[in-house]
Design a protein around this motif. Structure first.
Motif, PDB file in Angstrom:
ATOM      1  N   ARG A 173       0.944  -1.345  -0.034  1.00 54.19           N
ATOM      2  CA  ARG A 173      -0.002   0.071  -0.153  1.00 54.19           C
ATOM      3  C   ARG A 173       0.921   1.212  -0.196  1.00 54.19           C
ATOM      4  NH1 ARG A 173      -2.045   3.456   3.923  1.00 54.19           N
ATOM      5  NH2 ARG A 173      -3.958   4.102   3.581  1.00 54.19           N
ATOM      6  N   ALA A 174       1.931   1.108   0.911  1.00 58.13           N
ATOM      7  CA  ALA A 174       2.951   2.261   0.850  1.00 58.13           C
ATOM      8  C   ALA A 174       3.383   2.838  -0.396  1.00 58.13           C
ATOM      9  CB  ALA A 174       4.023   2.059   1.819  1.00 58.13           C
ATOM     10  N   ALA A 175       3.577   1.825  -1.189  1.00 57.71           N
ATOM     11  CA  ALA A 175       4.171   2.239  -2.732  1.00 57.71           C
ATOM     12  C   ALA A 175       3.136   3.184  -3.484  1.00 57.71           C
ATOM     13  CB  ALA A 175       4.276   0.834  -3.566  1.00 57.71           C
ATOM     14  N   GLU A 203      -7.198  -7.532  -1.005  1.00 58.07           N
ATOM     15  CA  GLU A 203      -7.072  -6.801   0.433  1.00 58.07           C
ATOM     16  C   GLU A 203      -7.916  -5.391   0.411  1.00 58.07           C
ATOM     17  OE1 GLU A 203      -5.860  -7.316   3.215  1.00 58.07           O
ATOM     18  OE2 GLU A 203      -4.731  -9.015   3.187  1.00 58.07           O
ATOM     19  N   TRP A 204      -8.644  -4.963   1.024  1.00 52.75           N
ATOM     20  CA  TRP A 204      -9.611  -3.898   0.799  1.00 52.75           C
ATOM     21  C   TRP A 204      -8.740  -2.573   0.877  1.00 52.75           C
ATOM     22  CZ3 TRP A 204     -10.095   0.753   3.591  1.00 52.75           C
ATOM     23  CH2 TRP A 204     -11.477   1.282   3.270  1.00 52.75           C
ATOM     24  N   ARG A 248     -11.782  -6.245 -12.948  1.00 50.67           N
ATOM     25  CA  ARG A 248     -11.153  -7.095 -12.036  1.00 50.67           C
ATOM     26  C   ARG A 248     -10.999  -6.328 -10.550  1.00 50.67           C
ATOM     27  NH1 ARG A 248      -6.872  -7.181 -15.484  1.00 50.67           N
ATOM     28  NH2 ARG A 248      -5.214  -7.654 -13.608  1.00 50.67           N
ATOM     29  N   MET A 249     -11.229  -5.185 -10.434  1.00 54.09           N
ATOM     30  CA  MET A 249     -11.302  -4.463  -9.244  1.00 54.09           C
ATOM     31  C   MET A 249     -12.479  -4.687  -8.529  1.00 54.09           C
ATOM     32  SD  MET A 249      -9.834  -0.852 -10.556  1.00 54.09           S
ATOM     33  CE  MET A 249      -9.663   0.148  -9.212  1.00 54.09           C
ATOM     34  N   LYS A 250     -12.375  -4.463  -7.182  1.00 50.23           N
ATOM     35  CA  LYS A 250     -13.886  -4.710  -6.387  1.00 50.23           C
ATOM     36  C   LYS A 250     -14.681  -3.462  -6.787  1.00 50.23           C
ATOM     37  CE  LYS A 250     -12.149  -7.340  -2.549  1.00 50.23           C
ATOM     38  NZ  LYS A 250     -12.223  -7.404  -0.885  1.00 50.23           N
ATOM     39  N   PRO A 251     -15.927  -3.842  -6.820  1.00 48.15           N
ATOM     40  CA  PRO A 251     -16.881  -2.674  -7.154  1.00 48.15           C
ATOM     41  C   PRO A 251     -16.789  -1.394  -6.414  1.00 48.15           C
ATOM     42  CG  PRO A 251     -18.119  -4.713  -7.122  1.00 48.15           C
ATOM     43  CD  PRO A 251     -16.753  -4.973  -6.510  1.00 48.15           C
ATOM     44  N   PHE A 252     -16.706  -1.438  -5.163  1.00 43.53           N
ATOM     45  CA  PHE A 252     -16.249  -0.294  -4.651  1.00 43.53           C
ATOM     46  C   PHE A 252     -14.807   0.643  -5.055  1.00 43.53           C
ATOM     47  CE2 PHE A 252     -13.168  -2.204  -1.913  1.00 43.53           C
ATOM     48  CZ  PHE A 252     -12.358  -1.116  -1.422  1.00 43.53           C
TER      49      PHE A 252
END
Length: 233
Positions: free
Chosen positions: A149-151, A187-188, A219-223
């Motif tokens: 995530r930090a990247a 991962e959310w 391929r992404m989560k809908p949100f």
């Protein structure tokens, strides 16, 4: 307040933080942030005011030492203060020590608030020396979710340039390549970080974000897909 005659010690800084604790706030913070660490119950504006005074009183070497010591306490407010001590556009005469410290903190990330404050400090150091992106790229394949995530969080400044030159555009494409590699990550917080990067970029280059979503959005989560396109209407 006036800077003290002698540089503040880690013990004195922790005492100053504790003096600003709000009764009952520590319990609320622990419930909110969920990471298992000590919380003092100090509001961010108070931490900010303290660190501004400490910066004025310290040499760079002493500031690095204090930031390291505060981080090592594992206290929530102390880690926020450590990050704030190193958050500035220019660190002279040499920012290598600050970057090394920030990069060394990344494996310790375990909650969004501390990670975000430290990543803001990291953003400044990456903008100062984009060659450090070679190190950040290694985080993208880390088993540690917060490093991955930090990247993205540390590279957010490259979403904001109004008139990027070839070098800035190359960085954008490089990070978009990382983001494309993340879209299958369930991962959310990773999905949210991809959406955050794309949403911010859409304010400057909506066409590029549309192209990314056309290629990878399914391929992404809908949100996350919805959040990525939110600023485009």
């Amino acid at each position: 307040m006036e800077p003290p005659d002698t540089p503040p010690t880690p013990e004195a800084c922790l005492a100053a933080l504790r003096d600003r604790a709000v009764p009952g706030k520590a319990e609320d913070m622990a419930a909110y942030h969920k990471a298992p660490r000590p919380y003092l119950g100090v509001a961010n504006p108070d931490i900010d005011a303290l660190t501004k005074d400490w910066r004025k009183a310290l040499s760079l070497e002493d500031r690095l030492s204090l930031a390291d010591a505060l981080w090592q306490t594992n206290i929530h407010e102390a880690r926020i203060a450590a990050a704030k001590l190193l958050t500035q556009a220019r660190i002279r005469p040499d920012d290598a020590g600050a970057w090394a410290l920030i990069a060394g903190w990344v494996p310790d990330f375990d909650a969004w608030a501390i990670a975000d404050h430290a990543s803001i400090a990291g953003q400044k150091r990456l903008v100062a020396d984009p060659s450090r992106l070679d190190i950040v790229e290694g985080w993208t394949v880390s088993p540690h979710m917060w490093s991955r995530r930090a990247a993205l969080v540390m590279t957010l400044p490259w979403t904001k340039q109004r008139h990027p030159g070839p070098a800035e555009l190359a960085v954008r494409e490089r990070v978009l390549g990382w983001a494309a590699g993340y879209v299958d990550d369930r991962e959310w917080f990773i999905q949210k970080a991809v959406a955050w990067w794309l949403r911010d970029l859409s304010k400057r280059d909506p066409a590029r974000v549309r192209a990314f979503l056309e290629a990878h959005g399914e391929r992404m989560k809908p949100f996350a897909r919805k959040e990525a396109g939110r600023a485009m209407g």
